[in-house]
Design an enzyme around this catalytic site. Structure first.
Site: not given
Ligand code: PLP
Length: 382
Positions: A325, A72
């Protein structure tokens, strides 16, 4: 009860080798890498080694790798940097309607600050096409940001032509490679990409650490201010054990990529074959160009996918109804809605995501239990 974990797009088990590499940096070599005594110097050396490994695994230079707190932050930071860098060129950004919320929510924030955002609409398999980009890109487009692999439906994209079109208009190109890194071969030079985001916990590294690749000489613009770590671009004491664990996990994933890809693809295809015999089951995403361990479906008449996830959980099978999420959200998937799955159908979704730790026996059991529960749920809802 023996549990089966098949929610690897949400997160993965830490590889024992990555865990072993991290442990000394919690209790023995726990120095702050900014300190100039021996504890600090050892930590700094470990961080440099980790940066080198991550860079090598992506075909980058170590000066192009910046550590972050995960996917993120990397994605937010890439978009923020492009917006800052592009100020004199324009305020137009292009992305796709199937991106992760880390992209879409940050773009929404920029929109409220006067940026213009255009989203490419995917087809029913979650694919977007270079011709769509060519049609809408403009002289004032500063950034094109597109994911390499979709977390909800597993569709993967060949980004080369998208990069070429973006660069012809002098727009930067960023890819959210969070689901792709460690699962698909990645080479930032071959892709000719400007920025790329990865997250350690998606490829058997620890949670809470990630990286942003930024092609030099474009330094990322600081989004977090403070003590000036990461060459002034990202303040905050570095997560040394996290970076060390991520580097080992990525290196291992790259080393074993071909073997894992072949094995996971076989297990995934067996699962798909078995699940598609279930009444009113439809595979979502591209059947061919998809993540090796990713199988996702919609089942008409089961209500929210969480109904099925809960029944499978009673059997000890841990899967999900889409993005982690939004797993507890009652809304349908924005990804499926963008792909044309209407109303209720965008909610009736199940995602099974496999890893190197799964076996064919587990996969067949998962499929059998899906085939057992789906007609029961469909019947109960009639
Ligand atoms: N981008 C994608 C495609 C994801 O699947 C995710 C998490 O599921 C993220 C970004 C965010 O990653 P993080 O959980 O390390 O913040």
């Amino acid at each position: 009860m023996n549990r089966i974990y098949a929610d690897n797009c949400a997160t993965t088990k830490v590889l024992p080798k990555a865990l072993a590499a991290m442990i000394p940096f919690f209790s023995g070599e726990y120095g702050n890498p900014s300190a100039i005594h021996s504890f600090g110097l050892e930590a700094k050396k470990a961080l440099d080694r980790a940066r080198n490994k991550v860079a090598q695994s992506l075909g980058a230079m170590s000066s192009e790798i910046f550590f972050t707190s995960g996917g993120t932050e990397s994605v937010n930071w890439a978009i923020y940097s492009a917006a800052e860098l592009g100020q004199s060129k324009g305020r137009h950004i292009i992305s796709t309607a199937v991106e992760h919320k880390a992209v879409l929510e940050f773009l929404a924030k920029l929109k409220s600050k006067g940026y213009e955002v255009t989203l490419l609409t995917p087809d029913r398999l979650g694919r977007v096409y270079p011709e769509q980009l060519a049609q809408i890109i403009r002289d004032d487009t500063i950034l094109v940001t597109m994911m390499l692999a979709n977390n909800v439906v597993g569709t993967t994209s060949n980004l080369k032509e998208f990069c070429r079109i973006s660069h012809a208009k002098k727009a930067l190109f960023h890819t959210d490679a969070v689901q792709a890194a460690g699962h698909l071969p990645l080479d930032v030079r071959a892709l000719d990409i400007d920025m790329l985001s990865i997250s350690s916990h998606k490829f058997h590294g620890p949670k809470g650490v990630g990286a942003l690749f930024v092609k030099i000489p474009k330094l990322p613009k600081a989004m977090i201010e403070g003590g000036g770590q990461e060459r002034g671009a990202r303040s905050g004491t570095e997560n040394v054990p996290g970076a060390v664990g991520m580097a080992v996990a990525l290196q291992e994933a790259v080393r074993d990529n071909q073997e894992n890809f072949t094995r996971l693809t076989k297990m995934r295809d067996r699962l798909i074959e078995m699940v598609l015999t279930v009444p009113k089951a439809e595979l979502t995403g591209d059947p061919v160009n998809r993540l090796p361990g990713h199988a996702s479906f919609v089942f008409e008449g089961i209500g929210h996918g969480a109904n099925l996830v809960s029944r499978l959980n009673e059997d000890g099978i841990c899967v999900s109804s889409g993005a982690a999420c939004s797993a507890s959200s009652k809304e349908g998937s924005h990804v499926l809605a963008a792909m044309g799955f209407e109303g209720q159908l965008a909610q009736n979704t199940l995602r099974v995501s496999l890893s190197r730790f799964n076996t064919l026996q587990e996969v067949e059991l998962i499929a059998q239990r899906i085939a057992f529960w789906v007609p029961k749920i469909q019947q109960a809802r009639r």
